[in-house]
Each structure stands twice: as C-alpha cells, then as structure tokens.
Design a protein around this motif. Structure first.
Motif, mmCIF file in Angstrom:
data_model
loop_
_atom_site.group_PDB
_atom_site.id
_atom_site.type_symbol
_atom_site.label_atom_id
_atom_site.label_comp_id
_atom_site.label_asym_id
_atom_site.label_seq_id
_atom_site.Cartn_x
_atom_site.Cartn_y
_atom_site.Cartn_z
ATOM 1 N N PRO A 109 0.803 -1.230 0.000
ATOM 2 C CA PRO A 109 0.000 0.000 0.000
ATOM 3 C C PRO A 109 0.831 1.273 0.000
ATOM 4 C CG PRO A 109 0.014 -0.985 2.184
ATOM 5 C CD PRO A 109 0.705 -1.965 1.269
ATOM 6 N N GLN A 110 2.072 1.202 0.493
ATOM 7 C CA GLN A 110 2.884 2.402 0.604
ATOM 8 C C GLN A 110 4.064 2.364 -0.354
ATOM 9 O OE1 GLN A 110 3.899 2.591 4.796
ATOM 10 N NE2 GLN A 110 2.238 4.025 5.189
ATOM 11 N N ALA A 111 4.463 3.550 -0.804
ATOM 12 C CA ALA A 111 5.675 3.681 -1.601
ATOM 13 C C ALA A 111 6.874 3.748 -0.657
ATOM 14 C CB ALA A 111 5.593 4.936 -2.463
ATOM 15 N N PHE A 112 8.073 3.811 -1.243
ATOM 16 C CA PHE A 112 9.284 3.836 -0.429
ATOM 17 C C PHE A 112 10.271 4.829 -1.024
ATOM 18 C CE2 PHE A 112 13.400 2.392 1.136
ATOM 19 C CZ PHE A 112 13.117 2.100 2.464
ATOM 20 N N CYS A 113 10.888 5.646 -0.166
ATOM 21 C CA CYS A 113 11.919 6.592 -0.589
ATOM 22 C C CYS A 113 13.275 6.046 -0.168
ATOM 23 C CB CYS A 113 11.688 7.966 0.039
ATOM 24 S SG CYS A 113 12.992 9.166 -0.371
ATOM 25 N N GLU A 114 14.119 5.738 -1.143
ATOM 26 C CA GLU A 114 15.436 5.187 -0.832
ATOM 27 C C GLU A 114 16.367 6.237 -0.239
ATOM 28 O OE1 GLU A 114 16.874 3.359 -4.387
ATOM 29 O OE2 GLU A 114 15.748 1.507 -4.023
ATOM 30 N N LEU A 115 16.132 7.511 -0.544
ATOM 31 C CA LEU A 115 16.971 8.564 0.031
ATOM 32 C C LEU A 115 16.705 8.699 1.526
ATOM 33 C CD1 LEU A 115 19.005 10.885 -0.405
ATOM 34 C CD2 LEU A 115 17.049 12.383 -0.825
ATOM 35 N N LEU A 116 15.427 8.717 1.898
ATOM 36 C CA LEU A 116 15.057 8.830 3.309
ATOM 37 C C LEU A 116 15.054 7.486 4.015
ATOM 38 C CD1 LEU A 116 12.059 11.338 2.983
ATOM 39 C CD2 LEU A 116 14.455 11.857 3.492
ATOM 40 N N ALA A 117 15.094 6.414 3.217
ATOM 41 C CA ALA A 117 15.085 5.049 3.753
ATOM 42 C C ALA A 117 13.859 4.796 4.623
ATOM 43 C CB ALA A 117 16.366 4.768 4.545
ATOM 44 N N ARG A 118 12.700 5.195 4.115
ATOM 45 C CA ARG A 118 11.462 4.952 4.854
ATOM 46 C C ARG A 118 10.274 4.943 3.899
ATOM 47 N NH1 ARG A 118 8.497 9.633 5.758
ATOM 48 N NH2 ARG A 118 9.600 11.625 5.620
ATOM 49 N N PRO A 119 9.193 4.268 4.316
ATOM 50 C CA PRO A 119 7.990 4.247 3.473
ATOM 51 C C PRO A 119 7.313 5.610 3.451
ATOM 52 C CG PRO A 119 7.581 3.138 5.557
ATOM 53 C CD PRO A 119 9.051 3.445 5.522
ATOM 54 N N LEU A 120 6.520 5.838 2.409
ATOM 55 C CA LEU A 120 5.806 7.097 2.239
ATOM 56 C C LEU A 120 4.322 6.824 2.042
ATOM 57 C CD1 LEU A 120 8.150 8.863 -0.360
ATOM 58 C CD2 LEU A 120 8.068 9.306 2.102
ATOM 59 N N THR A 121 3.497 7.518 2.792
ATOM 60 C CA THR A 121 2.065 7.470 2.544
ATOM 61 C C THR A 121 1.744 8.408 1.385
ATOM 62 O OG1 THR A 121 1.576 9.291 4.057
ATOM 63 C CG2 THR A 121 1.649 7.065 4.997
ATOM 64 N N VAL A 122 0.538 8.320 0.854
ATOM 65 C CA VAL A 122 0.135 9.217 -0.233
ATOM 66 C C VAL A 122 0.243 10.668 0.217
ATOM 67 C CG1 VAL A 122 -1.794 9.945 -1.686
ATOM 68 C CG2 VAL A 122 -1.374 7.519 -1.302
ATOM 69 N N GLU A 123 -0.138 10.936 1.461
ATOM 70 C CA GLU A 123 -0.094 12.305 1.976
ATOM 71 C C GLU A 123 1.328 12.846 2.057
ATOM 72 O OE1 GLU A 123 -1.638 9.786 3.271
ATOM 73 O OE2 GLU A 123 -3.781 10.297 3.365
ATOM 74 N N GLN A 124 2.325 11.972 2.133
ATOM 75 C CA GLN A 124 3.718 12.407 2.254
ATOM 76 C C GLN A 124 4.402 12.599 0.906
ATOM 77 O OE1 GLN A 124 4.932 9.117 4.783
ATOM 78 N NE2 GLN A 124 5.141 10.473 6.553
ATOM 79 N N LEU A 125 3.758 12.213 -0.179
ATOM 80 C CA LEU A 125 4.348 12.410 -1.504
ATOM 81 C C LEU A 125 4.448 13.900 -1.796
ATOM 82 C CD1 LEU A 125 2.500 9.639 -3.542
ATOM 83 C CD2 LEU A 125 4.709 9.515 -2.377
ATOM 84 N N ARG A 126 5.543 14.295 -2.435
ATOM 85 C CA ARG A 126 5.850 15.712 -2.586
ATOM 86 C C ARG A 126 5.752 16.214 -4.020
ATOM 87 N NH1 ARG A 126 11.276 17.313 0.849
ATOM 88 N NH2 ARG A 126 10.363 17.318 2.944
ATOM 89 N N LEU A 127 5.496 17.497 -4.108
ATOM 90 C CA LEU A 127 5.645 18.276 -5.336
ATOM 91 C C LEU A 127 6.763 19.272 -5.063
ATOM 92 C CD1 LEU A 127 4.408 19.270 -8.135
ATOM 93 C CD2 LEU A 127 3.048 20.846 -6.761
ATOM 94 N N ASP A 128 7.664 19.479 -6.039
ATOM 95 C CA ASP A 128 8.801 20.390 -5.854
ATOM 96 C C ASP A 128 9.689 19.959 -4.695
ATOM 97 O OD1 ASP A 128 8.335 22.166 -7.979
ATOM 98 O OD2 ASP A 128 6.817 23.232 -6.827
ATOM 99 N N CYS A 129 10.054 18.695 -4.670
ATOM 100 C CA CYS A 129 10.949 18.200 -3.620
ATOM 101 C C CYS A 129 12.367 18.704 -3.882
ATOM 102 C CB CYS A 129 10.938 16.676 -3.595
ATOM 103 S SG CYS A 129 12.081 15.976 -2.380
ATOM 104 N N PRO A 130 13.018 19.348 -2.903
ATOM 105 C CA PRO A 130 14.373 19.882 -3.128
ATOM 106 C C PRO A 130 15.424 18.799 -3.344
ATOM 107 C CG PRO A 130 13.730 20.120 -0.826
ATOM 108 C CD PRO A 130 12.501 19.683 -1.567
ATOM 109 N N GLU A 131 15.149 17.564 -2.888
ATOM 110 C CA GLU A 131 16.106 16.467 -3.074
ATOM 111 C C GLU A 131 15.820 15.648 -4.330
ATOM 112 O OE1 GLU A 131 14.554 16.764 0.054
ATOM 113 O OE2 GLU A 131 16.250 17.854 0.918
ATOM 114 N N HIS A 132 14.868 16.083 -5.135
ATOM 115 C CA HIS A 132 14.457 15.309 -6.304
ATOM 116 C C HIS A 132 15.600 15.139 -7.300
ATOM 117 C CE1 HIS A 132 12.691 14.710 -10.323
ATOM 118 N NE2 HIS A 132 11.715 14.090 -9.699
ATOM 119 N N GLN A 133 15.735 13.916 -7.807
ATOM 120 C CA GLN A 133 16.651 13.627 -8.906
ATOM 121 C C GLN A 133 15.884 12.819 -9.941
ATOM 122 O OE1 GLN A 133 20.532 12.034 -7.974
ATOM 123 N NE2 GLN A 133 20.653 13.149 -6.038
ATOM 124 N N ALA A 134 15.892 13.307 -11.168
ATOM 125 C CA ALA A 134 15.149 12.630 -12.225
ATOM 126 C C ALA A 134 15.653 11.205 -12.400
ATOM 127 C CB ALA A 134 15.278 13.400 -13.533
#
Length: 210
Positions: free
Chosen positions: A180-205
């Motif tokens: 049910p949850q996504a995962f961010c390898e940079l933060l090393a933790r799962p992400l809920t839908v509410e935690q998904l970001r727009l304009d994330c400063p750490e974003h890498q294509a």
C-alpha cells in the motif's frame, strides 16, 4: 468570500467532453487553472504586481534558489520576460539576487524579507481555495492528490511541462506491487500518499545517476 469568477468557453466541444472521461478531467483541470490564475491576478493587482510576478514570488518561496532559465521553463515563458519581471521585483525589494556558487556567470534569486512577508499575505488569500479541498473526505483528498501527481508525471513525459520534481518521477522512489505504501530510498522509509511531494528539493530525475 471571493468574488465570483466567470468561466470561459469549454476546453473541449461539449459533445466530446460529455462522452469521454479523460476530456472531462482535462476540462475540469482547465477550469481549476482559470480560477487559480484569476485569484493570483487579483492578489497581484492589490499589491501592484502582475500575475507572472505573483507566480514568481510564489515559486521562489520554496527552499531552492532559482535562476532565470529554471523559472522561464517552469512557467513556459521567455527568459527576457522573466528577467524583466525579476528586475521589477528586485526594484521593489521583494527578491534578492546572488551569484551561483559554482558559476559566477549565473544569478540565482530568492525572496527578500519583505518578499516573504508579501507571499505570506498572498497565501492568506488562498484560504477559500484550501477550504474547498479540506471539505473533501481524507480518502477523497488522497485519491485526488495521487491522481494529480500521476497526471503531472504523464504530461512531463510527453514534454508538455517542465519537471515538477514529484516523488513518482524521482530515482529514489519505489513502489512495490501489492504494497500500500511507496518507499523513498533517500530517506530510507515508506511514504504514505499524503507524504508524496511536489517540488521536492532532493528530487533527482530517474535518468540521472549523480
């Protein structure tokens, strides 16, 4: 309460719009965009600014300093147009310029203290828009947010818009089938839908490796 905003002509012919769900979605997004532009335009008029200048201030309120090239790409306008608007904002002491730390030929812009105060006051005018979203149930809000992120990702892939720096388009983003949850390898933790970001400063294509 915000004054009533008149809607323009339908984005699609009504016959086509009524028969196809994707056409309904695009038409609705067009209406929403019209409202946002009108709200920002009114706020800008009260502050003696154009709509583009208001959008630039809002964009510069993030954590990342931006240059003319990035701002022009995000708003799909020419660099000279952005440069002129930034020059006016700098004259009004709403933004400040600084040399790029790695390239002295480039200039990066950020909000001044006065600019931050103005953006805070402009943000207060968006409360009626937020109230409309907050009236939805948490499940509706989450579904809407996830759907909008998906549309932004598709439009970005089609070359219709510049990078929105969303979680689903980032190389650190993982979504395992059946989970049910996504995962961010940079933060090393799962992400809920509410935690998904727009304009994330750490974003890498996704195609970037460094």
């Amino acid at each position: 309460m915000l004054p009533l905003i008149a809607m323009g002509a339908p984005f699609f012919p009504l016959g086509q719009q009524h028969e196809r769900l994707p056409a309904k979605v695009v038409a609705a997004l067009e209406r929403l965009g019209h409202v946002l532009v009108a709200v920002h335009g009114r706020a800008g008029m009260e502050a003696g600014l154009t709509s583009l200048q208001v959008f630039l201030l809002m964009e510069l309120s993030g954590q990342v300093k931006l240059g003319v090239r990035e701002l022009a790409a995000r708003f799909s306008v020419s660099r000279p147009t952005v440069s002129r608007s930034l020059a006016i904002l700098e004259q009004k002491r709403l933004v400040q310029a600084a040399s790029h730390p790695e390239d002295a030929r480039r200039v990066l812009f950020s909000l001044s203290r006065q600019g931050k105060k103005l953006v805070a006051s402009l943000g207060a005018g968006l409360q009626p828009l937020l109230a409309g979203v907050e009236a939805l149930t948490p499940a509706q809000q989450a579904a809407l947010w996830e759907g909008l992120l998906a549309v932004l990702g598709q439009w970005e892939r089609l070359g219709l818009m510049s990078a929105a720096r969303t979680c689903p388009t980032c190389r650190f983003f993982r979504r395992e089938p059946g989970k049910p949850q996504a995962f961010c390898e940079l933060l090393a933790r799962p992400l809920t839908v509410e935690q998904l970001r727009l304009d994330c400063p750490e974003h890498q294509a996704m195609q970037e490796t460094g």
